[in-house]
Design a protein around this motif. Structure first.
Motif, PDB file in Angstrom:
ATOM      1  N   PRO A 164      39.759  40.710  38.560  1.00 57.70           N
ATOM      2  CA  PRO A 164      39.033  40.940  38.130  1.00 57.70           C
ATOM      3  C   PRO A 164      38.528  40.145  36.733  1.00 57.70           C
ATOM      4  O   PRO A 164      39.942  39.526  36.593  1.00 57.70           O
ATOM      5  CB  PRO A 164      40.017  42.309  38.029  1.00 57.70           C
ATOM      6  CG  PRO A 164      39.851  42.687  39.510  1.00 57.70           C
ATOM      7  CD  PRO A 164      40.548  40.712  39.560  1.00 57.70           C
ATOM      8  N   ARG A 165      37.945  40.474  36.022  1.00 52.90           N
ATOM      9  CA  ARG A 165      37.372  39.682  34.872  1.00 52.90           C
ATOM     10  C   ARG A 165      36.757  40.601  33.449  1.00 52.90           C
ATOM     11  O   ARG A 165      35.448  40.378  33.329  1.00 52.90           O
ATOM     12  CB  ARG A 165      36.918  38.127  34.697  1.00 52.90           C
ATOM     13  CG  ARG A 165      37.430  36.793  35.372  1.00 52.90           C
ATOM     14  CD  ARG A 165      39.074  36.471  34.574  1.00 52.90           C
ATOM     15  NE  ARG A 165      39.130  35.491  35.384  1.00 52.90           N
ATOM     16  CZ  ARG A 165      40.306  35.251  35.346  1.00 52.90           C
ATOM     17  NH1 ARG A 165      41.365  36.035  35.020  1.00 52.90           N
ATOM     18  NH2 ARG A 165      40.610  34.253  35.978  1.00 52.90           N
ATOM     19  N   VAL A 218      44.668  42.518  42.071  1.00 55.21           N
ATOM     20  CA  VAL A 218      45.130  43.824  41.052  1.00 55.21           C
ATOM     21  C   VAL A 218      46.522  44.734  41.798  1.00 55.21           C
ATOM     22  O   VAL A 218      46.784  44.539  43.083  1.00 55.21           O
ATOM     23  CB  VAL A 218      43.853  45.011  41.004  1.00 55.21           C
ATOM     24  CG1 VAL A 218      43.073  44.659  40.354  1.00 55.21           C
ATOM     25  CG2 VAL A 218      43.689  45.461  42.294  1.00 55.21           C
ATOM     26  N   ASP A 228      35.007  36.591  41.046  1.00 54.90           N
ATOM     27  CA  ASP A 228      35.264  36.760  40.007  1.00 54.90           C
ATOM     28  C   ASP A 228      34.514  37.669  39.249  1.00 54.90           C
ATOM     29  O   ASP A 228      33.774  37.738  40.063  1.00 54.90           O
ATOM     30  CB  ASP A 228      34.920  35.697  38.516  1.00 54.90           C
ATOM     31  CG  ASP A 228      36.039  34.849  38.308  1.00 54.90           C
ATOM     32  OD1 ASP A 228      37.340  34.778  38.196  1.00 54.90           O
ATOM     33  OD2 ASP A 228      35.603  33.536  38.192  1.00 54.90           O
ATOM     34  N   LEU A 229      35.125  39.279  39.833  1.00 51.42           N
ATOM     35  CA  LEU A 229      34.193  40.333  39.227  1.00 51.42           C
ATOM     36  C   LEU A 229      34.237  40.801  37.684  1.00 51.42           C
ATOM     37  O   LEU A 229      34.976  40.506  37.467  1.00 51.42           O
ATOM     38  CB  LEU A 229      35.294  41.599  39.951  1.00 51.42           C
ATOM     39  CG  LEU A 229      35.168  43.316  40.090  1.00 51.42           C
ATOM     40  CD1 LEU A 229      33.730  42.863  40.651  1.00 51.42           C
ATOM     41  CD2 LEU A 229      35.916  43.810  40.326  1.00 51.42           C
ATOM     42  N   VAL A 242      30.048  44.027  39.950  1.00 55.26           N
ATOM     43  CA  VAL A 242      30.639  45.286  40.213  1.00 55.26           C
ATOM     44  C   VAL A 242      29.804  45.752  41.331  1.00 55.26           C
ATOM     45  O   VAL A 242      29.900  45.607  42.721  1.00 55.26           O
ATOM     46  CB  VAL A 242      30.712  46.048  39.517  1.00 55.26           C
ATOM     47  CG1 VAL A 242      31.903  47.419  39.943  1.00 55.26           C
ATOM     48  CG2 VAL A 242      31.628  45.209  38.184  1.00 55.26           C
ATOM     49  N   VAL A 249      36.552  44.165  33.826  1.00 52.62           N
ATOM     50  CA  VAL A 249      35.893  45.505  34.047  1.00 52.62           C
ATOM     51  C   VAL A 249      36.980  46.011  33.858  1.00 52.62           C
ATOM     52  O   VAL A 249      38.392  46.401  33.671  1.00 52.62           O
ATOM     53  CB  VAL A 249      36.223  44.838  35.819  1.00 52.62           C
ATOM     54  CG1 VAL A 249      34.460  44.060  36.452  1.00 52.62           C
ATOM     55  CG2 VAL A 249      37.312  44.862  36.073  1.00 52.62           C
ATOM     56  N   SER A 295      45.306  44.879  36.782  1.00 55.18           N
ATOM     57  CA  SER A 295      44.695  43.260  37.119  1.00 55.18           C
ATOM     58  C   SER A 295      45.856  42.067  36.527  1.00 55.18           C
ATOM     59  O   SER A 295      46.219  42.268  35.627  1.00 55.18           O
ATOM     60  CB  SER A 295      43.445  43.031  36.670  1.00 55.18           C
ATOM     61  OG  SER A 295      43.207  41.486  36.304  1.00 55.18           O
ATOM     62  N   ASP A 326      35.632  50.534  37.274  1.00 56.52           N
ATOM     63  CA  ASP A 326      35.098  49.278  38.813  1.00 56.52           C
ATOM     64  C   ASP A 326      36.309  49.361  39.276  1.00 56.52           C
ATOM     65  O   ASP A 326      35.623  48.019  40.358  1.00 56.52           O
ATOM     66  CB  ASP A 326      34.783  48.343  37.730  1.00 56.52           C
ATOM     67  CG  ASP A 326      33.346  48.891  36.498  1.00 56.52           C
ATOM     68  OD1 ASP A 326      33.128  49.633  36.873  1.00 56.52           O
ATOM     69  OD2 ASP A 326      32.440  48.338  36.124  1.00 56.52           O
ATOM     70  N   LEU A 327      37.393  48.847  38.346  1.00 58.07           N
ATOM     71  CA  LEU A 327      38.124  48.441  39.723  1.00 58.07           C
ATOM     72  C   LEU A 327      38.135  49.417  40.570  1.00 58.07           C
ATOM     73  O   LEU A 327      39.401  48.214  41.234  1.00 58.07           O
ATOM     74  CB  LEU A 327      39.764  48.481  38.780  1.00 58.07           C
ATOM     75  CG  LEU A 327      39.993  47.149  37.774  1.00 58.07           C
ATOM     76  CD1 LEU A 327      41.392  47.702  36.633  1.00 58.07           C
ATOM     77  CD2 LEU A 327      39.598  45.600  38.405  1.00 58.07           C
ATOM     78  N   GLU A 366      45.232  38.870  34.949  1.00 57.06           N
ATOM     79  CA  GLU A 366      44.444  38.624  33.802  1.00 57.06           C
ATOM     80  C   GLU A 366      45.457  39.058  32.301  1.00 57.06           C
ATOM     81  O   GLU A 366      45.206  39.166  31.824  1.00 57.06           O
ATOM     82  CB  GLU A 366      43.063  39.837  34.320  1.00 57.06           C
ATOM     83  CG  GLU A 366      42.890  39.721  32.622  1.00 57.06           C
ATOM     84  CD  GLU A 366      40.964  40.891  32.876  1.00 57.06           C
ATOM     85  OE1 GLU A 366      40.158  40.371  32.084  1.00 57.06           O
ATOM     86  OE2 GLU A 366      41.330  42.019  34.024  1.00 57.06           O
ATOM     87  N   ALA A 389      35.589  49.169  42.783  1.00 53.92           N
ATOM     88  CA  ALA A 389      35.464  47.379  43.734  1.00 53.92           C
ATOM     89  C   ALA A 389      36.766  47.689  45.263  1.00 53.92           C
ATOM     90  O   ALA A 389      36.390  46.946  46.519  1.00 53.92           O
ATOM     91  CB  ALA A 389      36.245  46.449  42.942  1.00 53.92           C
TER      92      ALA A 389
END
Length: 192
Positions: A69-70, A99, A41-42, A47, A72, A176, A76-77, A179, A80
């Motif tokens: 991703p959670r 993503v 889990d990001l 990160v 972010v 994401s 940050d995406l 998400e 990453a």
């Protein structure tokens, strides 16, 4: 149709499924001879350590790294995505980053109104697409093929359409998708 399981006991019920585990479980499952995908889990707090977490997973025996991703932000995406590209090249490991590009959402929205893959949670509940959509569960794992045949996928497609509209309003280059789905499902549940 892809299926992921979150407990190795379900592998016999769904041959060919992908075993997805946390970083703390990978070494044991790999030692038992399973091909393991590690789910990371990001979140905003990890990160900067993503590359190290992925390297640790590979060192423990993971054959694939999946990053979810959670909460972010867009910067940050992108960071990453760059780091995960380096991980794939340096560690020669398959990487799945949950993503998609906003351009792809716009270019082929019908590709996102779908009901697969199926996910078998640790307790045997079968849900469409990703964990967090338990409201749309097919049921508990028994005869998997019968469970899928008896299930009505239209509410999930409706969820996908609503989430797609919201995702298309997102202005960042990366989205994401899972998400968006789980957040939309939670919001719809709270309205009921």
């Amino acid at each position: 149709m892809g299926v992921e399981v979150h407990d190795p006991r379900w592998l016999t019920a769904v041959p060919g499924a992908e075993l997805v585990a946390g970083l703390d479980e990978v070494s044991g499952y790999a030692a038992d001879g399973h091909r393991v995908t590690v789910l990371i889990d990001l979140v905003p707090g990890n990160v900067a350590s993503l590359r190290g977490l992925a390297a640790e997973a590979v060192g423990e025996g993971a054959r694939k790294i999946r990053v979810r991703p959670r909460g972010v932000d867009r910067v940050d995406l992108v960071y990453a995505a760059v780091e995960l590209n380096r991980v794939a090249e340096d560690d020669a490991v398959e990487v799945q980053f949950d993503v998609t590009s906003a351009a792809l959402l716009r270019a082929d929205p019908s590709a996102f109104v779908r009901v697969d893959p199926f996910v078998v949670t640790a307790d045997g509940t079968v849900v469409p697409i990703c964990a967090g959509l338990e409201r749309y569960a097919l049921g508990s794992l028994g005869a998997f093929d019968e469970l899928v045949a008896a299930w009505d996928p239209e509410p999930v497609r409706d969820l996908c359409r609503i989430a797609l509209g919201r995702a298309l309003a997102d202005t960042g280059p990366l989205v994401s998708w899972y998400e968006h789905l789980t957040r939309t499902a939670a919001e719809l549940r709270s309205v009921c």
